[in-house]
Design a protein around this motif. Structure first.
Motif, mmCIF file in Angstrom:
data_model
loop_
_atom_site.group_PDB
_atom_site.id
_atom_site.type_symbol
_atom_site.label_atom_id
_atom_site.label_comp_id
_atom_site.label_asym_id
_atom_site.label_seq_id
_atom_site.Cartn_x
_atom_site.Cartn_y
_atom_site.Cartn_z
ATOM 1 N N GLY A 189 -8.613 -3.652 2.282
ATOM 2 C CA GLY A 189 -9.045 -2.193 2.539
ATOM 3 C C GLY A 189 -9.297 -1.547 1.300
ATOM 4 N N ARG A 190 -9.535 -0.144 1.276
ATOM 5 C CA ARG A 190 -9.579 0.700 0.197
ATOM 6 C C ARG A 190 -8.826 1.735 0.128
ATOM 7 N NH1 ARG A 190 -15.870 0.768 2.066
ATOM 8 N NH2 ARG A 190 -14.792 2.394 3.353
ATOM 9 N N VAL A 191 -8.411 2.087 -1.274
ATOM 10 C CA VAL A 191 -7.418 3.318 -1.499
ATOM 11 C C VAL A 191 -8.454 4.219 -0.989
ATOM 12 C CG1 VAL A 191 -6.774 4.462 -3.446
ATOM 13 C CG2 VAL A 191 -6.407 1.994 -3.256
ATOM 14 N N GLY A 192 -8.204 5.460 -0.455
ATOM 15 C CA GLY A 192 -9.173 6.488 0.056
ATOM 16 C C GLY A 192 -9.296 6.564 1.402
ATOM 17 N N ASP A 193 -9.091 5.145 1.946
ATOM 18 C CA ASP A 193 -9.371 5.294 3.511
ATOM 19 C C ASP A 193 -8.275 5.716 4.466
ATOM 20 O OD1 ASP A 193 -11.506 3.617 3.319
ATOM 21 O OD2 ASP A 193 -10.667 1.743 3.971
ATOM 22 N N SER A 194 -8.613 6.318 5.406
ATOM 23 C CA SER A 194 -7.604 6.985 6.334
ATOM 24 C C SER A 194 -7.021 5.858 7.223
ATOM 25 C CB SER A 194 -8.407 7.831 7.558
ATOM 26 O OG SER A 194 -7.620 8.222 8.473
ATOM 27 N N VAL A 195 -5.768 6.029 7.472
ATOM 28 C CA VAL A 195 -4.790 5.053 8.199
ATOM 29 C C VAL A 195 -5.258 4.899 9.460
ATOM 30 C CG1 VAL A 195 -3.109 5.578 6.607
ATOM 31 C CG2 VAL A 195 -3.181 6.572 8.613
ATOM 32 N N GLU A 196 -5.990 5.853 10.003
ATOM 33 C CA GLU A 196 -6.839 5.636 11.374
ATOM 34 C C GLU A 196 -7.526 4.294 11.381
ATOM 35 O OE1 GLU A 196 -8.398 9.705 11.532
ATOM 36 O OE2 GLU A 196 -7.239 9.714 13.442
ATOM 37 N N LEU A 197 -8.157 3.898 10.306
ATOM 38 C CA LEU A 197 -9.237 2.968 10.254
ATOM 39 C C LEU A 197 -8.376 1.303 10.165
ATOM 40 C CD1 LEU A 197 -11.285 4.048 7.157
ATOM 41 C CD2 LEU A 197 -11.797 4.582 9.533
ATOM 42 N N TYR A 198 -7.007 1.365 10.694
ATOM 43 C CA TYR A 198 -6.344 0.116 10.388
ATOM 44 C C TYR A 198 -5.492 0.040 11.972
ATOM 45 C CZ TYR A 198 -8.117 0.103 5.810
ATOM 46 O OH TYR A 198 -8.854 -0.140 4.803
ATOM 47 N N ILE A 215 0.851 -1.158 -0.006
ATOM 48 C CA ILE A 215 -0.061 -0.006 0.058
ATOM 49 C C ILE A 215 0.828 1.052 -0.196
ATOM 50 C CG2 ILE A 215 -1.963 -1.291 1.134
ATOM 51 C CD1 ILE A 215 -1.122 0.285 3.771
ATOM 52 N N ILE A 216 0.455 2.321 -0.735
ATOM 53 C CA ILE A 216 1.060 3.363 -0.553
ATOM 54 C C ILE A 216 0.163 4.465 0.307
ATOM 55 C CG2 ILE A 216 2.003 5.783 -1.822
ATOM 56 C CD1 ILE A 216 2.346 3.453 -4.174
ATOM 57 N N VAL A 217 0.842 5.214 1.241
ATOM 58 C CA VAL A 217 0.282 6.127 2.032
ATOM 59 C C VAL A 217 0.734 7.419 1.996
ATOM 60 C CG1 VAL A 217 -0.148 6.812 4.752
ATOM 61 C CG2 VAL A 217 -0.040 4.097 3.878
ATOM 62 N N ASP A 218 0.016 8.398 2.054
ATOM 63 C CA ASP A 218 0.297 9.794 1.575
ATOM 64 C C ASP A 218 -0.539 10.633 2.599
ATOM 65 O OD1 ASP A 218 1.663 11.900 0.832
ATOM 66 O OD2 ASP A 218 0.380 12.210 -0.706
ATOM 67 N N LYS A 219 -0.164 11.418 3.522
ATOM 68 C CA LYS A 219 -0.704 12.460 4.114
ATOM 69 C C LYS A 219 -1.957 11.657 5.006
ATOM 70 C CE LYS A 219 0.370 16.137 1.369
ATOM 71 N NZ LYS A 219 -0.136 17.110 0.127
ATOM 72 N N GLY A 220 -1.749 10.640 5.611
ATOM 73 C CA GLY A 220 -2.425 9.857 6.497
ATOM 74 C C GLY A 220 -3.694 8.932 5.689
ATOM 75 N N PHE A 221 -3.596 9.070 4.351
ATOM 76 C CA PHE A 221 -4.721 8.354 3.554
ATOM 77 C C PHE A 221 -3.745 7.254 2.656
ATOM 78 C CE2 PHE A 221 -6.598 12.095 4.669
ATOM 79 C CZ PHE A 221 -7.918 11.573 5.098
ATOM 80 N N ILE A 222 -4.568 6.034 2.607
ATOM 81 C CA ILE A 222 -3.920 5.108 1.441
ATOM 82 C C ILE A 222 -4.442 5.470 0.099
ATOM 83 C CG2 ILE A 222 -4.335 2.769 0.807
ATOM 84 C CD1 ILE A 222 -5.105 2.208 3.661
#
Length: 189
Positions: free
Chosen positions: A35-44, A4-11
């Motif tokens: 998970g889904r692209v666009g989700d916040s990393v806080e959901l994981y 996954i690629i994370v940028d600014k707290g989002f996938i």
């Protein structure tokens, strides 16, 4: 293996790791990502497994949908009862209805007038309309060639006579309009 690629707290990206094991710039290797692209990393969690709804609700990341609440064990959300929805202001009792033992039932004509939902004149018209409909529905039983016995025809005749005189009854229009179970009449009961 996936990444996954994370940028600014989002996938922002997700895919399969190349056969040679190389990852795109900024990618993190994960196993079985659901998970889904666009989700916040806080959901994981730290292993990139999506948190339970309960955990997300408790963190304030998800809101309980309108009309739902936690069950007694606080394991899942369940739909509120009608009384709870009414108390919470989520639903309103429809005009002409009332709540009895947790169920919506029709108000009597007298209750509708008392609640200001109809006038006495409108109540009289409604009862007369019901009476007229009942008379119309029993017209055929009075025809001389309708296959009905004399005692059954007499029962229907008395019922129809009672209907015609309803407006003269004490308490009209706040009276109960009796029905006629024609099957019982036809069976001689």
């Amino acid at each position: 293996m996936e990444y996954i690629i994370v940028d600014k707290g989002f996938i922002t990206g997700h895919g399969a790791v190349a056969r040679d094991g190389r990852l795109p710039a900024g990618a993190v290797a994960v196993e079985n990502f659901c998970g889904r692209v666009g989700d916040s990393v806080e959901l994981y969690d730290t292993d990139w497994k999506r948190l339970s709804d309960k955990a997300l609700f408790s963190k304030g990341l998800l809101k309980i949908p309108s009309g739902f609440k936690w069950d007694e064990k606080e394991e899942k959300t369940v739909e509120m009862t009608l009384e709870e929805k009414l108390s919470a202001g989520i639903e309103k009792i429809p005009e002409g209805m009332k709540l009895v033992d947790g169920k919506l039932v029709c108000m009597s004509i007298e209750e509708k007038v008392s609640a200001g939902q109809m006038t006495v004149q409108e109540a009289s018209e409604e009862v007369r309309s019901l009476r007229d409909s009942l008379l119309e529905n029993t017209d055929k039983y009075m025809l001389p060639d309708f296959p009905i016995g004399d005692s059954e025809r007499e029962t229907v005749r008395k019922y129809r006579n009672m209907l015609r005189h309803l407006p003269e009854e004490e308490g009209f229009p706040f009276i109960e309009v009796p029905g006629l179970d024609i099957e019982e009449v036809m069976n001689g009961n």
